[in-house]
Each structure stands twice: as C-alpha cells, then as structure tokens.
Design a protein around this motif. Structure first.
Motif, PDB file in Angstrom:
ATOM      1  N   ALA A  31     -25.989  -9.177  -2.447  1.00 18.53           N
ATOM      2  CA  ALA A  31     -25.058  -9.722  -1.457  1.00 18.53           C
ATOM      3  C   ALA A  31     -25.260 -11.202  -1.195  1.00 18.53           C
ATOM      4  O   ALA A  31     -24.838 -11.716  -0.152  1.00 18.53           O
ATOM      5  CB  ALA A  31     -25.177  -8.932  -0.157  1.00 18.53           C
ATOM      6  N   SER A  74     -27.799 -11.080   1.866  1.00 19.59           N
ATOM      7  CA  SER A  74     -28.621  -9.974   1.388  1.00 19.59           C
ATOM      8  C   SER A  74     -29.639  -9.508   2.416  1.00 19.59           C
ATOM      9  O   SER A  74     -29.954  -8.322   2.500  1.00 19.59           O
ATOM     10  CB  SER A  74     -29.340 -10.364   0.092  1.00 19.59           C
ATOM     11  OG  SER A  74     -28.416 -10.539  -0.970  1.00 19.59           O
ATOM     12  N   GLY A  97     -22.230  -6.193  -3.046  1.00 22.39           N
ATOM     13  CA  GLY A  97     -22.006  -7.597  -3.382  1.00 22.39           C
ATOM     14  C   GLY A  97     -21.316  -7.712  -4.720  1.00 22.39           C
ATOM     15  O   GLY A  97     -21.870  -7.305  -5.746  1.00 22.39           O
ATOM     16  N   GLU A 129     -17.591  -5.064  -1.907  1.00 27.41           N
ATOM     17  CA  GLU A 129     -17.456  -6.493  -1.614  1.00 27.41           C
ATOM     18  C   GLU A 129     -16.637  -6.672  -0.340  1.00 27.41           C
ATOM     19  O   GLU A 129     -15.474  -6.292  -0.279  1.00 27.41           O
ATOM     20  CB  GLU A 129     -16.788  -7.220  -2.782  1.00 27.41           C
ATOM     21  CG  GLU A 129     -16.471  -8.689  -2.529  1.00 27.41           C
ATOM     22  CD  GLU A 129     -17.677  -9.484  -2.060  1.00 27.41           C
ATOM     23  OE1 GLU A 129     -17.602 -10.063  -0.958  1.00 27.41           O
ATOM     24  OE2 GLU A 129     -18.691  -9.524  -2.789  1.00 27.41           O
ATOM     25  N   THR A 164     -31.217 -11.117  -5.733  1.00 28.07           N
ATOM     26  CA  THR A 164     -30.780 -12.092  -4.734  1.00 28.07           C
ATOM     27  C   THR A 164     -31.816 -13.202  -4.570  1.00 28.07           C
ATOM     28  O   THR A 164     -32.865 -13.188  -5.207  1.00 28.07           O
ATOM     29  CB  THR A 164     -30.551 -11.378  -3.377  1.00 28.07           C
ATOM     30  OG1 THR A 164     -29.986 -12.301  -2.452  1.00 28.07           O
ATOM     31  CG2 THR A 164     -31.855 -10.814  -2.818  1.00 28.07           C
TER      32      THR A 164
END
Length: 381
Positions: free
Chosen positions: A200, A204, A10, A36, A330
């Motif tokens: 992410a 995530s 991420g 990414e 996250t």
C-alpha cells in the motif's frame, strides 16, 4: 478459500507488478485479488513520481533490483505491449569536498557490482557538459548506461492492465481489518486468501496496524517543479547537486525538486506544492549550477508522496516472522517505481515457490527491523 489465493492490498506499481508476475507464473493456480482504494491513482506515488531509474546506489541489492528494472523497461513493448519511452541519459551525481569521499566509496562499490559508472573531475565535467558551473565541485560520478527516465504512470497502468488481462481481479475498496488469511473491506465484506500482501505504498503502516504490526513507513510529501528556460543548455542527465537539488529534462521543459528543509518534512502532510522550496532552495541552486537556468520560469508543479522507511530508507520485503501469511512489499523510499518489476518478480517467486529464485531479498526482510540491524541506503535522492 481456494488454496493458493492471494490478496494484494495496494494496486500501484508494486502491487500490480506482483499481480502481473503471479498470474504469469505457469505454476501458480490460485486467484489474485488486488484491493485499491484510489483506483484513479490521484494520490498514488506511482502516478506522481519523477519516474527516473538509476544504478548509482550504495546498497548492492538496490543496484540489482534497478538493473532488472531497466531490462524490463526495455522489453516493455513485448511484455506489456507498450513503449515506456525509456531515455538513457544517465545520472550525474555532483560532490563538493565534503561529499567526495562518499562519492568515491559509492562509485567503487557500484563498479564492483558491474555498473557502468565513471568518476569525472571538474575539468572533465566542464568539457563534457559545458553548460555546468563547476564552482565548489570536487568530483562527479556519471552513469553511462542503464540510467535515465521513463513514463512511470504508463508503467503502472500497463502492469495493471496486463495483470487483469491474465485474470487478476481489481476491487475499488479499502482495507479496514486484517488478520491471518483475511482482509476486511469497507464495502465488500471479507476477502479470504492464503496469502496477504501489503503493498500500500505510503499508507502501508496503516494497513499493517490493522493486524497490530508496527511498520516504519510514512508518507512524506515531495514537490516537483516544471520549469522552462529561454535556451536549453544541451544534453542533460538526471543531475543531483551537492545541495540535494535534482533536475532533468521533461519533454521541452525541465523538472526539479529537493528534500524539504529540516523541520519541514512531516509525515502525512497535505499534497500541496511547497512553492517556497522553489524560491528558497531549488531555484538558487539551479541558477548557481547552470547559468542558463538563472532565468528559469515555473510553468507547473505537483506534489506526491514518498513512502519513506524511517528505519533505514530501504525496502521492506518478505513474510512477517510470526504471521507467515502476511508479506510486505513497501518502504522503498523513493525508488519503488523503478524497482517495481524486480519486486513483483521476487514476491511472486516467494509465494509460488516458497523462496526467492532469481535475486535473494532476505536482507530486506522485516526481521532486520525487530533486530535493529539497518541496511542504510546512503544515496537517497
């Protein structure tokens, strides 16, 4: 595998902030690789956020995370070589009789944590902001410092650029497998590292599931409407109406949004603007609260994802209790962008020094989920 190597899944604001702080730590000697899958950030929460920052939370840790965030934004010209256009007009939370007690409790906690906030009765509100209708209001809480809005996309891209300039490597790829010390990529084979960071955003949970880890994070769609008015009402903070509708200036225009109606907030909904929210929820509240907005005209709109932590609407940060090589960053439920500088610093400290050095984020650890101990954030906007 080189000792100390880190792979970050991420590359949005959180992932890039972690990379930036890692490669900027004089003690860190490893390599940093950021994976990414959306390098153009077309669906990234970082790029599609309303880009506001506040201190008015109900959770002390959130207050301190955002406090470092606003300091970082002020220092961005020196740290990142860019002015992020921080506008400290404050946040204005409005409460009706049913919300007054919670507003007072939150305000007391915020003041105890050193926040510059004050309670304003309806008469004082009308005097300070004559454009606002106080009908149905019992009280307001106004942030007088360290709150406002900024250029969020520029923050993300500047963190990314600065991290790369310091040596971090970015790979445009997607994680399709995950285990202790490894990330399997769709097109670039296997990436090995001592530490894997799941940052992410709204996706995530899918990344964690690759390692058979349950993570209570969902992508929730939020629509943002850009509107124009015939005559600007006057200086306007980020304002949150008792209805849940929020609004603030954006250049010569204004932006506004709200939480979708119950039953219309599914996980992973398409990124399509829900125009009925303007007609049925946003505009009626705006017109009632600000007479100048009665003739508001929508000139643009967009939809973005909100990485919603279904467990307690707070970030999930720290090592997995059983797979210690995996770290989470996250689930920030709408306030990840403003807290990205502090989260990046904290996770870098955890990786390099083995523990948090400046702000203890242990209460936001994954363990609270398995133990069923939520830390509820009541001021979710």
């Amino acid at each position: 595998m080189t000792h100390g190597d880190v792979a970050i899944v991420g590359g949005g604001a959180i992932g890039s902030s972690i990379a930036f702080h890692l490669v900027g730590d004089a003690v860190f000697a490893g390599r940093v690789t950021v994976v990414e899958r959306d390098p153009g950030y077309r669906q990234a929460s970082s790029a599609l956020s309303a880009s506001s920052i506040r201190q008015q939370f109900s959770t002390p840790l959130n207050i301190h995370l955002s406090r470092y965030g606003v300091e970082f934004l002020r220092r961005a010209p020196d740290l990142l070589g860019v002015d992020l256009a921080l506008n400290e007009m404050g946040y204005l939370f409005l409460a009706d009789a049913g919300g007054e007690a919670m507003l007072r409790a939150n305000n007391a906690l915020q003041r105890a944590e050193g926040c510059a906030v004050e309670l304003v009765p309806p008469a004082g509100l009308a005097k300070r902001f004559p454009w606002i209708s106080t009908d149905g209001l019992a009280l307001a809480s106004l942030g007088t410092a360290n709150e406002g809005w900024f250029d969020g996309p520029s923050l993300t891209m500047s963190l990314r650029r600065a991290a790369r300039e310091r040596g971090a490597v970015y790979i445009a790829d997607e994680a399709v497998g995950l285990g202790p010390h490894r990330v399997d990529l769709r097109t670039n084979g296997r990436l090995e590292a001592e530490t894997i960071v799941i940052a992410a955003g709204a996706w995530s949970a899918g990344v964690a599931a690759l390692a058979r880890i349950a993570l209570p994070v969902e992508p929730r769609r939020r629509s943002v409407f850009v509107f124009d008015v015939r005559e600007a009402p006057g200086p306007t903070p980020v304002t949150i109406d008792p209805s849940g509708v929020w609004f603030r200036p954006e250049g010569r225009f204004y932006i506004a949004g709200t939480t979708p109606a119950e039953g219309n907030d599914p996980a992973g909904a398409p990124l399509e603007v829900q125009h009925q929210e303007w007609d049925e929820m946003v505009w009626p509240a705006l017109a009632a609260r600000v007479p100048a907005f009665e003739a508001a005209k929508v000139v643009n709109a967009w939809a973005g994802y909100y990485e919603y932590n279904t467990f307690d609407q707070n970030g999930i940060v720290g090592r997995h209790p059983e797979i210690g090589s995996i770290i989470f960053a996250t689930g920030f439920s709408g306030h990840g962008l403003q807290q990205s500088p502090a989260i990046g610093r904290a996770v870098a400290e955890l990786i390099v020094h083995g523990s948090y050095q400046t702000l203890d984020l242990l209460p936001f650890g994954y363990e609270r989920i398995s133990a069923g101990r939520p830390i509820r954030e009541l001021s979710v906007v």
